[in-house]
Design a protein around this motif. Sequence first.
Motif, PDB file in Angstrom:
ATOM      1  N   SER A 142       0.830  -1.206   0.000  1.00 60.24           N
ATOM      2  CA  SER A 142       0.000   0.000   0.000  1.00 60.24           C
ATOM      3  C   SER A 142       0.863   1.255   0.000  1.00 60.24           C
ATOM      4  CB  SER A 142      -0.933   0.020   1.220  1.00 60.24           C
ATOM      5  OG  SER A 142      -1.955  -0.917   1.035  1.00 60.24           O
ATOM      6  N   GLU A 143       1.868   1.258   0.855  1.00 66.06           N
ATOM      7  CA  GLU A 143       2.755   2.434   0.925  1.00 66.06           C
ATOM      8  C   GLU A 143       3.445   2.673  -0.414  1.00 66.06           C
ATOM      9  OE1 GLU A 143       5.389   1.534   4.189  1.00 66.06           O
ATOM     10  OE2 GLU A 143       3.701   1.541   5.605  1.00 66.06           O
ATOM     11  N   LYS A 144       3.940   1.572  -1.005  1.00 67.60           N
ATOM     12  CA  LYS A 144       4.644   1.706  -2.287  1.00 67.60           C
ATOM     13  C   LYS A 144       3.688   2.165  -3.383  1.00 67.60           C
ATOM     14  CE  LYS A 144       8.337  -1.723  -1.712  1.00 67.60           C
ATOM     15  NZ  LYS A 144       9.025  -2.837  -2.379  1.00 67.60           N
ATOM     16  N   LEU A 145       2.451   1.639  -3.359  1.00 64.94           N
ATOM     17  CA  LEU A 145       1.484   1.975  -4.409  1.00 64.94           C
ATOM     18  C   LEU A 145       1.152   3.469  -4.394  1.00 64.94           C
ATOM     19  CD1 LEU A 145      -0.438   0.989  -6.669  1.00 64.94           C
ATOM     20  CD2 LEU A 145      -2.197   0.742  -4.908  1.00 64.94           C
ATOM     21  N   VAL A 146       0.919   3.999  -3.205  1.00 61.77           N
ATOM     22  CA  VAL A 146       0.568   5.428  -3.080  1.00 61.77           C
ATOM     23  C   VAL A 146       1.675   6.284  -3.691  1.00 61.77           C
ATOM     24  CG1 VAL A 146       0.228   7.276  -1.383  1.00 61.77           C
ATOM     25  CG2 VAL A 146      -0.898   5.052  -1.051  1.00 61.77           C
ATOM     26  N   LYS A 147       2.900   5.929  -3.376  1.00 71.41           N
ATOM     27  CA  LYS A 147       4.065   6.666  -3.883  1.00 71.41           C
ATOM     28  C   LYS A 147       4.187   6.508  -5.408  1.00 71.41           C
ATOM     29  CE  LYS A 147       8.726   6.709  -2.660  1.00 71.41           C
ATOM     30  NZ  LYS A 147       9.763   5.821  -2.226  1.00 71.41           N
ATOM     31  N   GLN A 148       3.985   5.288  -5.852  1.00 70.86           N
ATOM     32  CA  GLN A 148       4.162   5.007  -7.284  1.00 70.86           C
ATOM     33  C   GLN A 148       3.110   5.738  -8.132  1.00 70.86           C
ATOM     34  OE1 GLN A 148       6.416   4.303  -9.194  1.00 70.86           O
ATOM     35  NE2 GLN A 148       6.527   2.130  -9.661  1.00 70.86           N
ATOM     36  N   VAL A 149       1.877   5.774  -7.653  1.00 71.39           N
ATOM     37  CA  VAL A 149       0.813   6.447  -8.419  1.00 71.39           C
ATOM     38  C   VAL A 149       1.150   7.939  -8.553  1.00 71.39           C
ATOM     39  CG1 VAL A 149      -1.635   7.096  -8.408  1.00 71.39           C
ATOM     40  CG2 VAL A 149      -0.976   4.755  -7.837  1.00 71.39           C
ATOM     41  N   LYS A 150       1.656   8.529  -7.476  1.00 68.29           N
ATOM     42  CA  LYS A 150       2.034   9.953  -7.546  1.00 68.29           C
ATOM     43  C   LYS A 150       3.147  10.162  -8.570  1.00 68.29           C
ATOM     44  CE  LYS A 150       0.638  11.352  -2.951  1.00 68.29           C
ATOM     45  NZ  LYS A 150       0.993  11.002  -1.573  1.00 68.29           N
ATOM     46  N   HIS A 151       4.127   9.268  -8.555  1.00 69.84           N
ATOM     47  CA  HIS A 151       5.269   9.352  -9.484  1.00 69.84           C
ATOM     48  C   HIS A 151       4.774   9.279 -10.937  1.00 69.84           C
ATOM     49  CE1 HIS A 151       9.113   8.457 -11.366  1.00 69.84           C
ATOM     50  NE2 HIS A 151       8.792   7.203 -11.633  1.00 69.84           N
ATOM     51  N   VAL A 152       3.880   8.340 -11.208  1.00 74.19           N
ATOM     52  CA  VAL A 152       3.407   8.157 -12.588  1.00 74.19           C
ATOM     53  C   VAL A 152       2.532   9.350 -13.002  1.00 74.19           C
ATOM     54  CG1 VAL A 152       1.996   6.693 -14.098  1.00 74.19           C
ATOM     55  CG2 VAL A 152       3.562   5.641 -12.463  1.00 74.19           C
ATOM     56  N   TYR A 153       1.654   9.774 -12.113  1.00 77.52           N
ATOM     57  CA  TYR A 153       0.735  10.877 -12.425  1.00 77.52           C
ATOM     58  C   TYR A 153       1.525  12.147 -12.771  1.00 77.52           C
ATOM     59  CZ  TYR A 153      -3.504  13.742 -11.959  1.00 77.52           C
ATOM     60  OH  TYR A 153      -4.565  14.557 -12.196  1.00 77.52           O
ATOM     61  N   LYS A 154       2.583  12.354 -12.021  1.00 82.90           N
ATOM     62  CA  LYS A 154       3.389  13.567 -12.226  1.00 82.90           C
ATOM     63  C   LYS A 154       4.214  13.487 -13.512  1.00 82.90           C
ATOM     64  CE  LYS A 154       6.842  16.304  -9.787  1.00 82.90           C
ATOM     65  NZ  LYS A 154       8.144  15.767  -9.416  1.00 82.90           N
ATOM     66  N   ASN A 155       4.718  12.292 -13.835  1.00 77.66           N
ATOM     67  CA  ASN A 155       5.744  12.200 -14.878  1.00 77.66           C
ATOM     68  C   ASN A 155       5.310  11.558 -16.192  1.00 77.66           C
ATOM     69  OD1 ASN A 155       8.024  13.362 -13.374  1.00 77.66           O
ATOM     70  ND2 ASN A 155       7.647  11.613 -12.012  1.00 77.66           N
ATOM     71  N   VAL A 156       4.132  10.911 -16.211  1.00 76.07           N
ATOM     72  CA  VAL A 156       3.706  10.260 -17.463  1.00 76.07           C
ATOM     73  C   VAL A 156       2.368  10.878 -17.909  1.00 76.07           C
ATOM     74  CG1 VAL A 156       3.223   8.040 -18.588  1.00 76.07           C
ATOM     75  CG2 VAL A 156       4.808   8.116 -16.659  1.00 76.07           C
ATOM     76  N   PRO A 157       2.427  11.912 -18.765  1.00 78.62           N
ATOM     77  CA  PRO A 157       1.188  12.604 -19.164  1.00 78.62           C
ATOM     78  C   PRO A 157       0.142  11.652 -19.755  1.00 78.62           C
ATOM     79  CG  PRO A 157       3.118  13.774 -19.973  1.00 78.62           C
ATOM     80  CD  PRO A 157       3.624  12.511 -19.356  1.00 78.62           C
ATOM     81  N   TYR A 158       0.591  10.621 -20.451  1.00 82.60           N
ATOM     82  CA  TYR A 158      -0.350   9.679 -21.070  1.00 82.60           C
ATOM     83  C   TYR A 158      -1.220   9.006 -20.002  1.00 82.60           C
ATOM     84  CZ  TYR A 158      -2.023   5.817 -24.009  1.00 82.60           C
ATOM     85  OH  TYR A 158      -2.815   4.923 -24.697  1.00 82.60           O
ATOM     86  N   TYR A 159      -0.569   8.545 -18.916  1.00 80.85           N
ATOM     87  CA  TYR A 159      -1.342   7.863 -17.866  1.00 80.85           C
ATOM     88  C   TYR A 159      -2.157   8.865 -17.043  1.00 80.85           C
ATOM     89  CZ  TYR A 159      -2.682   4.050 -14.799  1.00 80.85           C
ATOM     90  OH  TYR A 159      -3.428   3.107 -14.122  1.00 80.85           O
ATOM     91  N   ARG A 160      -1.594  10.067 -16.892  1.00 79.46           N
ATOM     92  CA  ARG A 160      -2.356  11.108 -16.178  1.00 79.46           C
ATOM     93  C   ARG A 160      -3.692  11.358 -16.904  1.00 79.46           C
ATOM     94  NH1 ARG A 160       1.543  15.078 -15.405  1.00 79.46           N
ATOM     95  NH2 ARG A 160       1.112  16.037 -17.411  1.00 79.46           N
ATOM     96  N   ASP A 161      -3.618  11.422 -18.241  1.00 78.77           N
ATOM     97  CA  ASP A 161      -4.849  11.607 -19.029  1.00 78.77           C
ATOM     98  C   ASP A 161      -5.835  10.477 -18.793  1.00 78.77           C
ATOM     99  OD1 ASP A 161      -3.956  13.893 -20.100  1.00 78.77           O
ATOM    100  OD2 ASP A 161      -3.486  13.081 -22.102  1.00 78.77           O
TER     101      ASP A 161
ATOM    102  N   LYS B 224       9.466   0.242  -9.739  1.00 81.40           N
ATOM    103  CA  LYS B 224      10.276   0.628 -10.892  1.00 81.40           C
ATOM    104  C   LYS B 224      10.210   2.133 -11.113  1.00 81.40           C
ATOM    105  CE  LYS B 224      10.095  -1.736 -14.606  1.00 81.40           C
ATOM    106  NZ  LYS B 224       9.331  -2.377 -15.689  1.00 81.40           N
ATOM    107  N   GLU B 225      11.343   2.711 -11.514  1.00 81.25           N
ATOM    108  CA  GLU B 225      11.403   4.158 -11.689  1.00 81.25           C
ATOM    109  C   GLU B 225      11.136   4.575 -13.136  1.00 81.25           C
ATOM    110  OE1 GLU B 225      14.825   5.139  -8.312  1.00 81.25           O
ATOM    111  OE2 GLU B 225      15.425   4.896 -10.402  1.00 81.25           O
ATOM    112  N   ALA B 226      11.838   3.922 -14.092  1.00 76.06           N
ATOM    113  CA  ALA B 226      11.830   4.433 -15.470  1.00 76.06           C
ATOM    114  C   ALA B 226      10.572   4.038 -16.244  1.00 76.06           C
ATOM    115  CB  ALA B 226      13.069   3.931 -16.201  1.00 76.06           C
TER     116      ALA B 226
END
Length: 424
Positions: free
Chosen positions: A11-30, A280-282
């Motif tokens: 759960s902790e990792k997921l919360v962090k990961q979703v923020k990372h993706v939302y901020k950095n991957v415009p396609y997934y943010r959309d 995963k980061e990249a």
Amino acid sequence: MPYEQLRQLQSEKLVKQVKHVYKNVPYYRDLMQKKGVTPEDIRGVDDLYKLPFLSKADLRDTYPYGMLAVPLSECVRIQSTSGTTGKRVIAYYTQHDIDLWEECCARAIVAAGGSKEDIVQVCYGYGLFTGGSGLHGGSHKVGSLTLPMSSGNTERQIQFMMDLKSTILCCTPSYAAYLGESLKERGYKPTDNHLKAGIFGAEPWTEEMRRDIEKSLGIKAYDIYGLTETSGPGVAFECEYQCGMHINEDHFLAEIIDPDTGEVLPEGSRGELVFTSLDKEAFPLLRYRTRDITVLTREKCACGRTHVRMKKPMGRSDDMLIIRGVNVFPSQIETVLIQEGYAPNYRIEVDRANNSDTLDVYVELAPEQFSDTVSGITTRERALAGAIKTMLGINPVVHLVPPKTIERSEGKAVRVVDKRKLHD
Ligand code: DLL
């Protein structure tokens, strides 16, 4: 790790990961915005279902850089899928991602009994394919002596295996079967090699094939699973009890969904495997649909690992053939062949004649079977066709063909020719 603690960590990792993706991957943010989901809505694993799915089509649409979640300068490697048609999937790795991936492969090697005392012969392909570098990195992490053979050149594989006394073999199951056959042809007995274990994956293989390989090489054969999109091999692996593959779920969160509706199914249901990569980061894919069909179980495993297990995948939903309306996985045909005493050298051809599907199964005879009379072979063909009919409910035409006439594979075997698709 006890289950409750594991879930907390996920759960902790997921919360962090979703923020990372939302901020950095415009396609997934959309995609999230279209679904009306914000990172604040994801407070733990229980909220996972709210996130949109990703599929191979999304990866094609965003090729080559659209899913990248870090600056390219942070990446140290790319790998790619083995597909031969269309755009390949490209996966990116930071050094942290490589370490994480190799750690997963190291766990698989240790679960197969590997240690720094072992000599690990890696004959998965090196290069863009993830098999070679994944197991290579894992073997280094374990501290084993690593033989980076790559695929092919069977003569040299056998020479090194014998001369250097390899103890663990890593390759596709179809190549392991071929190595077993090649050793026998050269007069070696299964006890002549020093192998104790094999780590085989990258393609579907049956329990029957496992027993065949274990006998011909004199080893214990372990399954390993993974896909380029999640890193490569090592997402899941078998322990000594060989009762399903433990998923490295501290890094990869697994779900089973109904492939038609996308509905999340309860534990024990058969459906499509979906992965969310937690660290995963990249190239951090969230809710990626693998198209692999399997079942998950949390039943206690005698090895003590608490990670959820997945059954051997029957194949991808897109490997499934629909023949005269019946769903057929090539692995079902393989099961029958081996049960009936044939080696797993076969080719399945599907075509259409007079508006009806035809199923032809070409099966290779072993040299000792080939001495049969013509009538003997016809009787065998009928018997095998009957056994396949019992398994699938449809009648195939079986062709028993001379030894060595079906092409061997050094990597993933190509077993099916669907001529219906070729006509389109
Ligand atoms: O095949 C990664 C790998 C390399 C796994 C070496 C294990 C060992 P891809 O080329 O991206 O990656 O193909 C991934 O292969 O979605 C499955 O359909 C299939 N697959 C992989 N492992 C298994 C397995 C590598 N153990 C696709 N059993 C996956 C059945 C497997 N199918």
